[in-house]
Design a protein around this motif. Sequence first.
Motif, mmCIF file in Angstrom:
data_model
loop_
_atom_site.group_PDB
_atom_site.id
_atom_site.type_symbol
_atom_site.label_atom_id
_atom_site.label_comp_id
_atom_site.label_asym_id
_atom_site.label_seq_id
_atom_site.Cartn_x
_atom_site.Cartn_y
_atom_site.Cartn_z
ATOM 1 N N ALA A 1 0.828 -1.207 0.000
ATOM 2 C CA ALA A 1 0.000 0.000 0.000
ATOM 3 C C ALA A 1 0.863 1.259 0.000
ATOM 4 O O ALA A 1 0.536 2.246 -0.671
ATOM 5 C CB ALA A 1 -0.929 -0.010 1.217
ATOM 6 N N GLN A 2 1.990 1.233 0.725
ATOM 7 C CA GLN A 2 2.880 2.393 0.753
ATOM 8 C C GLN A 2 3.524 2.613 -0.614
ATOM 9 O O GLN A 2 3.657 3.751 -1.077
ATOM 10 C CB GLN A 2 3.956 2.180 1.823
ATOM 11 N N GLU A 3 3.935 1.520 -1.260
ATOM 12 C CA GLU A 3 4.519 1.644 -2.595
ATOM 13 C C GLU A 3 3.506 2.215 -3.589
ATOM 14 O O GLU A 3 3.847 3.061 -4.432
ATOM 15 C CB GLU A 3 5.013 0.276 -3.058
ATOM 16 N N ILE A 4 2.269 1.746 -3.504
ATOM 17 C CA ILE A 4 1.229 2.254 -4.401
ATOM 18 C C ILE A 4 1.013 3.749 -4.164
ATOM 19 O O ILE A 4 0.872 4.539 -5.102
ATOM 20 C CB ILE A 4 -0.075 1.465 -4.206
ATOM 21 N N SER A 5 0.997 4.165 -2.897
ATOM 22 C CA SER A 5 0.811 5.582 -2.577
ATOM 23 C C SER A 5 1.956 6.417 -3.134
ATOM 24 O O SER A 5 1.741 7.520 -3.654
ATOM 25 C CB SER A 5 0.707 5.766 -1.064
ATOM 26 N N ASP A 6 3.177 5.890 -3.023
ATOM 27 C CA ASP A 6 4.337 6.624 -3.555
ATOM 28 C C ASP A 6 4.229 6.794 -5.073
ATOM 29 O O ASP A 6 4.535 7.856 -5.615
ATOM 30 C CB ASP A 6 5.626 5.892 -3.184
ATOM 31 N N VAL A 7 3.803 5.741 -5.752
ATOM 32 C CA VAL A 7 3.691 5.808 -7.210
ATOM 33 C C VAL A 7 2.602 6.788 -7.620
ATOM 34 O O VAL A 7 2.764 7.586 -8.553
ATOM 35 C CB VAL A 7 3.414 4.404 -7.785
ATOM 36 N N ILE A 8 1.470 6.733 -6.919
ATOM 37 C CA ILE A 8 0.360 7.619 -7.271
ATOM 38 C C ILE A 8 0.730 9.078 -7.053
ATOM 39 O O ILE A 8 0.373 9.965 -7.841
ATOM 40 C CB ILE A 8 -0.888 7.241 -6.448
ATOM 41 N N SER A 9 1.461 9.382 -5.977
ATOM 42 C CA SER A 9 1.810 10.763 -5.665
ATOM 43 C C SER A 9 2.985 11.287 -6.480
ATOM 44 O O SER A 9 3.290 12.474 -6.411
ATOM 45 C CB SER A 9 2.147 10.873 -4.172
ATOM 46 N N ARG A 10 3.652 10.445 -7.267
ATOM 47 C CA ARG A 10 4.805 10.889 -8.050
ATOM 48 C C ARG A 10 4.315 11.629 -9.295
ATOM 49 O O ARG A 10 3.431 11.130 -10.002
ATOM 50 C CB ARG A 10 5.652 9.669 -8.455
ATOM 51 N N PRO A 11 4.858 12.846 -9.617
ATOM 52 C CA PRO A 11 4.417 13.590 -10.811
ATOM 53 C C PRO A 11 4.718 12.821 -12.090
ATOM 54 O O PRO A 11 5.796 12.235 -12.251
ATOM 55 C CB PRO A 11 5.232 14.883 -10.746
#
Length: 221
Positions: A140-150
């Motif tokens: 879930a943390q990895e997914i959040s990082d990917v989603i928040s990356r420009p």
Amino acid sequence: MSLFGKLFGGGGKGGKAPTPQEAIQKLRETEEMLAKKQDFLEKKIGEELVTAKKNGTKNKRAALQALKRKKRYEQQLGQIDGTLSTIEFQREALENANTNTEVLKNMGYAAKAMKAAHENMDIDKVDDLMADITEQQEVAQEISDVISRPIGFGDEFDEDELMAELDELEQEELDKNLLEIQGEDVPLPSVPSTSLPSRPDKKKVEEDEDDMADLEAWAAN
């Protein structure tokens, strides 16, 4: 039937044993009965004492009989006091035993509920579950990082090249402004309409200075 059998209603060997609540109730009823007997004996003791005092000097025989009855009543009263103490001790012990039984029964009930809750679980399953939870949290943390990356245009261009291009655009803009200024006719300032003051005559100035010197010398004398 024995005395205890009459008191507690016990039967033969096959008779059902009374419950703690029933036994406690029986003991309380016995205590109430003996307390009433105490009140009766205390009243009788008081009456015999009054009779003995009344007949002390007039009828010694009647006074002695009253004192004897008083002694018997006092003896019975003492026996009842001992019996009440024994019954009270037994009732308190039975109440404590009943409390302990209820506590143990409830603890056993809770233990069964806990055993049922843990029936399909062991330490290995708990470890596996915690490992799965940790893994899912990491995902879930990895997914959040990917989603928040420009994402989008711009990441594939060199920033230095962009800065150089920006400098060229600024220089072009400056050159354009200079050319526009050079092509325009700049108006010259107009000639003032008022005449300039004339320069004083040198000879006139020298005469004025001599007059001032003479005036200062005369003032000094």
